[in-house]
Design a protein around this motif. Sequence first.
Motif, PDB file in Angstrom:
ATOM      1  N   HIS A  10       0.862  -1.186   0.000  1.00  0.00           N
ATOM      2  CA  HIS A  10       0.000   0.000   0.000  1.00  0.00           C
ATOM      3  C   HIS A  10       0.896   1.232   0.000  1.00  0.00           C
ATOM      4  O   HIS A  10       1.644   1.438   0.957  1.00  0.00           O
ATOM      5  CB  HIS A  10      -0.907   0.018   1.234  1.00  0.00           C
ATOM      6  CG  HIS A  10      -1.795  -1.187   1.308  1.00  0.00           C
ATOM      7  ND1 HIS A  10      -3.072  -1.198   0.778  1.00  0.00           N
ATOM      8  CD2 HIS A  10      -1.580  -2.436   1.801  1.00  0.00           C
ATOM      9  CE1 HIS A  10      -3.600  -2.404   0.967  1.00  0.00           C
ATOM     10  NE2 HIS A  10      -2.718  -3.164   1.579  1.00  0.00           N
ATOM     11  N   MET A  34      -1.476  -1.693  -4.251  1.00  0.00           N
ATOM     12  CA  MET A  34      -2.891  -1.879  -3.924  1.00  0.00           C
ATOM     13  C   MET A  34      -3.710  -0.639  -4.288  1.00  0.00           C
ATOM     14  O   MET A  34      -3.238   0.494  -4.140  1.00  0.00           O
ATOM     15  CB  MET A  34      -3.043  -2.203  -2.439  1.00  0.00           C
ATOM     16  CG  MET A  34      -2.578  -3.588  -2.100  1.00  0.00           C
ATOM     17  SD  MET A  34      -3.549  -4.842  -2.976  1.00  0.00           S
ATOM     18  CE  MET A  34      -2.264  -5.745  -3.809  1.00  0.00           C
ATOM     19  N   HIS A 169      -1.693 -12.153   1.597  1.00  0.00           N
ATOM     20  CA  HIS A 169      -1.352 -12.115   3.035  1.00  0.00           C
ATOM     21  C   HIS A 169      -2.018 -13.225   3.833  1.00  0.00           C
ATOM     22  O   HIS A 169      -2.842 -12.968   4.701  1.00  0.00           O
ATOM     23  CB  HIS A 169      -1.669 -10.745   3.640  1.00  0.00           C
ATOM     24  CG  HIS A 169      -2.937 -10.070   3.164  1.00  0.00           C
ATOM     25  ND1 HIS A 169      -4.152 -10.693   3.205  1.00  0.00           N
ATOM     26  CD2 HIS A 169      -3.165  -8.840   2.647  1.00  0.00           C
ATOM     27  CE1 HIS A 169      -5.071  -9.873   2.730  1.00  0.00           C
ATOM     28  NE2 HIS A 169      -4.495  -8.749   2.379  1.00  0.00           N
TER      29      HIS A 169
HETATM   30 ZN    ZN Z   1      -2.983  -5.146   1.891  1.00  0.00          ZN
END
Ligand code: ZN
Length: 339
Positions: A10, A34, A169
């Motif tokens: 991010h 992202m 993740h």
């Molecule tokens: Zn993320």
Amino acid sequence: MPQPDDWHVHLRDGELLKNVVQHTARSFSRAIVMPNLRPPITTTTLAEQYRQRIIKCLPGGVSFTPLMTIYLTDNTNSDDLKKGIHQGVITAAKLYPAHATTNADAGVTKIENIYPALKILSETGRPLLVHAEDASPSVDVFDREKIFLEQTLSPLRLKFPDLKIVVEHITTREAVDFVYKNNSHVAATITPHHLVINRNAMFQGGFRPHAYCLPVAKREEHRLALVEAAVSGESTFFLGTDSAPHTRSAKESDCGCAGIFSSPTALAVYAEVFEREGKIDRLADFASRFGAKFYNLPVNSKEIRLTKKEWKAPLEVAGLGEDRIRVFQGGQTLQWSLD
Ligand code: ZN
Ligand code: NCD
């Protein structure tokens, strides 16, 4: 080793972007960026404009390639997605189930709504990146990943057998098993923090907002399963930091944001994990080769050197004005340095 890539990061926007992108560009050659900005990056045009803003924020002389993603919604225009892929702007598409995480309010409410987009991804061989959590209020927060895999992703695999999927993740043994079971078309990214903390970290002597991210860290047995997967040498597990910067005031608040910022320390943390497991020789595959292979991209030709040399990680970095960002394992002495 070849310079690593970060297959999930991010970078935010505006002042935050300016302050954080250097930390990613220092360690990584490319990164899957992202799209969960506010408003989200939902079109090719928005993705291209965001790409240019990222490039503009890079420190002089630094070479770094942001790989752009598009945020899928109930109304994604699949022609636009197709165009973005053909123009080389869009590398992958991101599925956030509605309300599952930070800025996921515009996410997908019913998986059927993105079938046209999934058809395009399937046909073009581009991966669907999944935030694999069922965010229904009735689902226990620690079961969200498991339930999503069972109820949404497993049926989706059958419906789109050629679709490449990255389960992002991962935090559970069930996710590791899901990847093994669906090998070749399904891969997973593993963050540095999920390799070293379990859910106790959030409650150590008090509530610890800087250990809170989504998917939330699970029991120790799950952390062990992730470590085993990361060092396994299986090419379907690769590096993705999910470095998600929020300022201290946004984290240390009545309704604190989910996200752990690890860009400055990620490589050192991964290296410590691989060394502890006696598998440091497999770090280069995990960090620099397997992700590129799954994305059908060349391995970076530039090389970096990690040296076993202690350094003290910064506790915080600049965020928004005076409001700084805590670094994962910041303030601690780490064992591996990037030359
Ligand atoms: Zn993320
Ligand atoms: C991410 C963020 O802050 O954008 N937060 C997080 O806890 N990982 C969103 C996400 O990847 O879930």
